[in-house]
Design an enzyme around this catalytic site. Structure first.
Site, PDB file in Angstrom:
ATOM      1  N   GLU A 135       4.873   9.841  -3.161  1.00  0.00           N
ATOM      2  CA  GLU A 135       3.775   9.407  -2.316  1.00  0.00           C
ATOM      3  C   GLU A 135       4.288   9.093  -0.918  1.00  0.00           C
ATOM      4  OE1 GLU A 135      -0.051   6.801  -3.553  1.00  0.00           O
ATOM      5  OE2 GLU A 135       1.879   5.968  -3.993  1.00  0.00           O
ATOM      6  N   CYS A 162      -5.055   6.762  -2.089  1.00  0.00           N
ATOM      7  CA  CYS A 162      -4.335   7.223  -3.285  1.00  0.00           C
ATOM      8  C   CYS A 162      -4.829   8.578  -3.772  1.00  0.00           C
ATOM      9  CB  CYS A 162      -4.443   6.176  -4.389  1.00  0.00           C
ATOM     10  SG  CYS A 162      -6.135   5.619  -4.630  1.00  0.00           S
ATOM     11  N   GLU A 202      -4.163   0.881 -11.806  1.00  0.00           N
ATOM     12  CA  GLU A 202      -4.571   1.982 -10.926  1.00  0.00           C
ATOM     13  C   GLU A 202      -3.426   2.177  -9.945  1.00  0.00           C
ATOM     14  OE1 GLU A 202      -7.234   3.774 -11.047  1.00  0.00           O
ATOM     15  OE2 GLU A 202      -8.633   2.606 -12.247  1.00  0.00           O
ATOM     16  N   ALA A 231       5.653   1.800  -8.787  1.00  0.00           N
ATOM     17  CA  ALA A 231       6.854   0.980  -9.001  1.00  0.00           C
ATOM     18  C   ALA A 231       6.480  -0.460  -9.353  1.00  0.00           C
ATOM     19  CB  ALA A 231       7.722   1.011  -7.743  1.00  0.00           C
ATOM     20  N   LYS A 257      -5.893 -11.519  -5.993  1.00  0.00           N
ATOM     21  CA  LYS A 257      -4.862 -11.638  -4.955  1.00  0.00           C
ATOM     22  C   LYS A 257      -4.887 -10.372  -4.101  1.00  0.00           C
ATOM     23  CE  LYS A 257      -0.629 -10.448  -4.362  1.00  0.00           C
ATOM     24  NZ  LYS A 257      -0.724 -10.174  -2.915  1.00  0.00           N
ATOM     25  N   PRO A 258      -5.407 -10.488  -2.865  1.00  0.00           N
ATOM     26  CA  PRO A 258      -5.344  -9.327  -1.973  1.00  0.00           C
ATOM     27  C   PRO A 258      -3.927  -9.174  -1.443  1.00  0.00           C
ATOM     28  CG  PRO A 258      -6.312 -11.192  -0.820  1.00  0.00           C
ATOM     29  CD  PRO A 258      -5.987 -11.681  -2.215  1.00  0.00           C
ATOM     30  N   SER A 259      -3.656  -8.068  -0.788  1.00  0.00           N
ATOM     31  CA  SER A 259      -2.380  -7.966  -0.087  1.00  0.00           C
ATOM     32  C   SER A 259      -2.356  -9.024   1.005  1.00  0.00           C
ATOM     33  CB  SER A 259      -2.232  -6.578   0.537  1.00  0.00           C
ATOM     34  OG  SER A 259      -1.202  -6.616   1.489  1.00  0.00           O
ATOM     35  N   GLU A 260      -1.219  -9.636   1.195  1.00  0.00           N
ATOM     36  CA  GLU A 260      -1.148 -10.674   2.241  1.00  0.00           C
ATOM     37  C   GLU A 260      -1.362 -10.062   3.636  1.00  0.00           C
ATOM     38  OE1 GLU A 260       2.921 -10.822   0.783  1.00  0.00           O
ATOM     39  OE2 GLU A 260       3.458 -11.613   2.745  1.00  0.00           O
ATOM     40  N   ALA A 298      -4.632  -6.547  -5.612  1.00  0.00           N
ATOM     41  CA  ALA A 298      -5.148  -5.406  -4.856  1.00  0.00           C
ATOM     42  C   ALA A 298      -4.206  -5.005  -3.718  1.00  0.00           C
ATOM     43  CB  ALA A 298      -6.523  -5.762  -4.297  1.00  0.00           C
ATOM     44  N   PRO A 299      -4.274  -3.752  -3.289  1.00  0.00           N
ATOM     45  CA  PRO A 299      -3.437  -3.276  -2.184  1.00  0.00           C
ATOM     46  C   PRO A 299      -4.140  -3.409  -0.835  1.00  0.00           C
ATOM     47  CG  PRO A 299      -4.548  -1.411  -3.174  1.00  0.00           C
ATOM     48  CD  PRO A 299      -5.082  -2.653  -3.849  1.00  0.00           C
TER      49      PRO A 299
HETATM   50  P1  NDP Z   1       2.191  -2.434  -3.747  1.00  0.00           P
HETATM   51  O1  NDP Z   1       2.381  -1.960  -5.123  1.00  0.00           O
HETATM   52  O2  NDP Z   1       3.376  -2.705  -2.908  1.00  0.00           O
HETATM   53  O3  NDP Z   1       1.333  -3.777  -3.727  1.00  0.00           O
HETATM   54  C1  NDP Z   1       0.087  -3.871  -4.359  1.00  0.00           C
HETATM   55  C2  NDP Z   1      -0.227  -5.323  -4.602  1.00  0.00           C
HETATM   56  O4  NDP Z   1       0.733  -5.845  -5.519  1.00  0.00           O
HETATM   57  C3  NDP Z   1      -0.150  -6.203  -3.358  1.00  0.00           C
HETATM   58  O5  NDP Z   1      -1.147  -7.200  -3.436  1.00  0.00           O
HETATM   59  C4  NDP Z   1       1.243  -6.807  -3.489  1.00  0.00           C
HETATM   60  O6  NDP Z   1       1.364  -8.051  -2.833  1.00  0.00           O
HETATM   61  C5  NDP Z   1       1.354  -6.993  -4.988  1.00  0.00           C
HETATM   62  N1  NDP Z   1       2.723  -7.083  -5.471  1.00  0.00           N
HETATM   63  C6  NDP Z   1       3.854  -6.599  -4.904  1.00  0.00           C
HETATM   64  N2  NDP Z   1       4.931  -6.912  -5.661  1.00  0.00           N
HETATM   65  C7  NDP Z   1       4.474  -7.625  -6.726  1.00  0.00           C
HETATM   66  C8  NDP Z   1       5.080  -8.232  -7.840  1.00  0.00           C
HETATM   67  N3  NDP Z   1       6.394  -8.172  -8.042  1.00  0.00           N
HETATM   68  N4  NDP Z   1       4.288  -8.879  -8.732  1.00  0.00           N
HETATM   69  C9  NDP Z   1       2.959  -8.944  -8.544  1.00  0.00           C
HETATM   70  N5  NDP Z   1       2.316  -8.398  -7.496  1.00  0.00           N
HETATM   71  C10 NDP Z   1       3.063  -7.723  -6.600  1.00  0.00           C
HETATM   72  O7  NDP Z   1       1.210  -1.372  -3.068  1.00  0.00           O
HETATM   73  P2  NDP Z   1       0.693  -1.358  -1.576  1.00  0.00           P
HETATM   74  O8  NDP Z   1      -0.003  -2.630  -1.233  1.00  0.00           O
HETATM   75  O9  NDP Z   1       1.809  -0.888  -0.735  1.00  0.00           O
HETATM   76  O10 NDP Z   1      -0.474  -0.247  -1.675  1.00  0.00           O
HETATM   77  C11 NDP Z   1      -0.220   1.082  -1.681  1.00  0.00           C
HETATM   78  C12 NDP Z   1      -0.137   1.628  -3.098  1.00  0.00           C
HETATM   79  O11 NDP Z   1      -1.360   1.370  -3.800  1.00  0.00           O
HETATM   80  C13 NDP Z   1       0.028   3.121  -3.122  1.00  0.00           C
HETATM   81  O12 NDP Z   1       1.003   3.474  -4.061  1.00  0.00           O
HETATM   82  C14 NDP Z   1      -1.346   3.620  -3.566  1.00  0.00           C
HETATM   83  O13 NDP Z   1      -1.331   4.872  -4.181  1.00  0.00           O
HETATM   84  C15 NDP Z   1      -1.786   2.549  -4.472  1.00  0.00           C
HETATM   85  N6  NDP Z   1      -3.239   2.585  -4.594  1.00  0.00           N
HETATM   86  C16 NDP Z   1      -3.782   3.064  -5.759  1.00  0.00           C
HETATM   87  C17 NDP Z   1      -5.147   3.178  -5.903  1.00  0.00           C
HETATM   88  C18 NDP Z   1      -5.740   3.683  -7.176  1.00  0.00           C
HETATM   89  O14 NDP Z   1      -6.924   3.473  -7.371  1.00  0.00           O
HETATM   90  N7  NDP Z   1      -5.008   4.316  -8.050  1.00  0.00           N
HETATM   91  C19 NDP Z   1      -6.064   2.784  -4.837  1.00  0.00           C
HETATM   92  C20 NDP Z   1      -5.392   2.283  -3.674  1.00  0.00           C
HETATM   93  C21 NDP Z   1      -4.013   2.192  -3.580  1.00  0.00           C
HETATM   94  P3  NDP Z   1       1.927  -8.205  -1.327  1.00  0.00           P
HETATM   95  O15 NDP Z   1       1.974  -6.853  -0.719  1.00  0.00           O
HETATM   96  O16 NDP Z   1       0.968  -9.126  -0.685  1.00  0.00           O
HETATM   97  O17 NDP Z   1       3.278  -8.825  -1.478  1.00  0.00           O
END
Ligand code: NDP
Length: 496
Positions: free
Chosen positions: A384, A284, A250, A231, A175-178, A149-150
């Protein structure tokens, strides 16, 4: 400051074992809210083992048992709602009005919805599609779901990921965002208080490249459900493909906001400001690209600018604060750099476009920003921003409006503002997005699906549609005549 751990594994709260220390920060003040050790692969392994063990029992509970447990969970969350609202506000830099009025009640409603939906998992009616057989459909849980999750709506994202999975009889490692683990851990803790068995919902707080990776590639994880950027979503899908895991993505959005010349201009201007600035634009589905038909364009820009002037930035615990901070200084600087690049590319920054003066400028705040004169193919229109930034551009014809709305890689949400039923109908049909609002932008409801088209991903969160992600559909075919020599056996036994 919290000292308790940010892992919740097999019903116990504890610290991670990666050896990597980290701090959970209030981005609106810089205050350290908690310190802990991040989860490493061992913690993920333990959480997956707990979820796997719990699956045997949880997947065999009746829908009514799961439903009753989830209703108790909703009551527990309700009882702790002020604590959840305060924690979410501090951890994500959100105004307390937002977390009290939106994040927390939205989550509780989601739990109650899935408590009901658990009892309505359906397959098609059984029938004799072959004269000699009765066909039935079983909807079965998949197993252990690895959810990632983000940080933008930490509590709601934990709920969106965990609830449909659990209601369908799966168990979850989330796994939430750290950056924002605090309410996810509380969410799991309240599930336990409600009597949901240990191991059904586990939280591993670690970094994406370590804990996220360990979860995606774990052989006992049956499915990966990811919400985050496009990405990272691409990488997740590629890695999950290695072990043929089911994937639900998502991803990002870049929602268009079409204002036709017959629209109620005041309603549209208010909708644009609220839709662009909610959660400091870190949404988002946020309104990011307002396309306004030329006769209304100038007045619309003036009205939006005036409304933005009235939006109050301030301490997040002040009920009068309208907009909080961004999630981090890093995110603020990223937004600022995108606005700067737009300015250098010839766009006009009508309002904002800067870090506020005074104490708020030392933390992750950024002013509500209105941009005009940007080129359609520029980064500020195509990519974005995930900050409080609205771009406003004119259009002339309806064809052009629909074309511009679809002219980004994303397709998560969109809105059309018009009093003409034919225009509304055309926009709903032709905009490529998982949700099209007519004369509003943002409201979400538990009963309806949320999910993307194009680079915004695939699969649905919320609503009964989400069960399609979290269940396997099994066809059971029962021969009902007892005949030994079945007619189709003639292909083998023709002469005997
Ligand atoms: P990220 O894609 O950077 O991160 C999302 C999650 O993925 C975090 O828990 C992150 O961990 C984890 N992550 C990062 N790299 C990896 C990897 N290589 N392998 C596995 N997991 C990984 O997004 P953000 O947290 O910056 O959130 C913003 C994004 O989320 C925006 O693009 C937004 O549009 C999207 N979003 C989409 C929604 C939807 O419903 N479509 C709803 C809400 C947000 P950590 O950060 O802890 O390292």
């Amino acid at each position: 400051m919290e000292t308790t751990g940010q892992q919740f594994i097999a019903g116990k709260r504890r610290s991670g074992t990666s050896g990597e220390q980290y701090e959970v920060i209030n981005p609106a003040t810089g205050e350290v809210l908690a310190t802990d050790t991040l989860a490493g692969p061992e913690d993920v392994h333990e959480a997956v083992a707990a979820a796997r063990a719990a699956f045997a029992e949880w997947s065999r509970t009746t829908p009514a048992e799961r439903s009753e447990a989830m209703l108790r969970w909703a009551d527990q969350l309700h009882a702790r709602s002020e604590e959840l609202a305060q924690t979410e506000s501090r951890n994500a830099g959100k105004p307390i009005r937002l977390t009290r009025g939106f994040d927390v009640p939205g989550t509780i409603d989601n739990v109650r919805f899935f408590a009901g939906a658990a009892r309505n998992l359906e397959g098609r009616a059984s029938a004799e599609y072959s004269a000699d057989h009765t066909s039935t459909i079983r909807r079965e849980p998949i197993g252990v779901i690895g959810s990632i999750a983000p940080w933008n709506y930490p509590l709601q994202m934990a709920a969106w990921k965990a609830l449909p999975a659990m209601a369908a009889g799966n168990t979850v490692v989330l796994k939430p965002s750290e950056l924002t683990p605090l309410t996810s851990v509380l969410f799991a803790e309240t599930a336990r208080e409600a009597g949901i068995p240990d191991g059904v919902l586990n939280i591993v707080t670690g970094s994406g490249p370590v804990a996220g990776q360990a979860l995606i590639t774990h052989p006992d994880v049956a499915m990966v459900s990811f919400t985050g950027s496009t990405a990272v979503g691409r990488q997740v899908a590629a890695q999950a493909a290695g072990s043929v895991k089911r994937v639900h993505l998502e991803l990002g959005g870049k929602a268009p906001f079409l204002v036709f010349d017959d629209a109620d201009l005041e309603a549209a201007a208010r909708g644009a400001v609220a839709g662009a600035l909610i959660n400091s634009g870190q949404d988002c589905t946020a309104a990011t690209r307002a396309y306004v038909q030329r006769p209304l364009y100038k007045t619309f820009v003036e009205r939006v600018a005036a409304l933005m002037d009235g939006v109050r930035l301030g301490p997040v615990d002040d009920p009068d604060t309208d907009m909080g901070s961004l999630i981090s200084l890093r995110q603020r600087d990223r937004v600022a750099a995108m606005v700067e690049a737009a300015r250098e590319g010839g766009a006009t920054v009508v309002r904002g476009g800067r870090v506020p003066d005074g104490p708020l400028g030392r933390t992750a705040h950024y002013e509500p920003t209105l941009i005009t004169d940007a080129a359609q193919d520029s980064a500020i229109v195509q990519q974005e921003v995930f900050g409080p930034v609205l771009v406003c551009l004119p259009f002339d014809t309806d064809d052009e409006a629909i074309h511009l709305a679809n002219d980004t890689p994303y397709g998560l949400a969109a809105s059309a503002w018009t009093t003409n039923v034919f225009r509304a109908g055309r926009a709903s049909r032709e905009i490529q997005a998982g949700c099209v609002w007519i004369n509003d932008h943002i409201p979400i409801i538990s009963e309806m699906p949320h999910g993307g088209y194009k680079a915004s991903g695939f699969g649905k969160d919320m609503s009964a549609y989400s069960f399609d992600e979290y269940t396997n559909v099994k066809h059971v075919m029962t021969e009902i005549t007892g005949t030994r020599h079945k007619s189709w056996h003639d292909v083998i036994f023709t002469s005997r």
